[in-house]
Motif scaffolding. Structure first.
Motif: not given
Length: 56
Positions: A40-47
């Motif tokens: 989840y945090w990796a996805y938020l960082w990517f966005l």
């Protein structure tokens, strides 16, 4: 009515197959929750950083 005496010294597993408590299901659950949290945090960082180009 007849009262029956319950023998409390009798173990639920007479063979002694499982002598200790091993919380394998709980460990797996916590591992999956932490993995999902990391994804989840990796996805938020990517966005935020990659797709939106934070600051540019």
């Amino acid at each position: 009515m007849e009262k029956r005496q319950v023998n409390s010294s009798q173990s639920p597993e007479p063979d002694g197959e499982h002598s200790g408590f091993q919380p394998r299901g709980i460990v797996l659950f916590v591992f999956l929750m932490l993995l999902g949290y990391g994804l989840y945090w990796a996805y938020l960082w990517f966005l935020t950083v990659i797709e939106r180009g934070a600051g540019s």
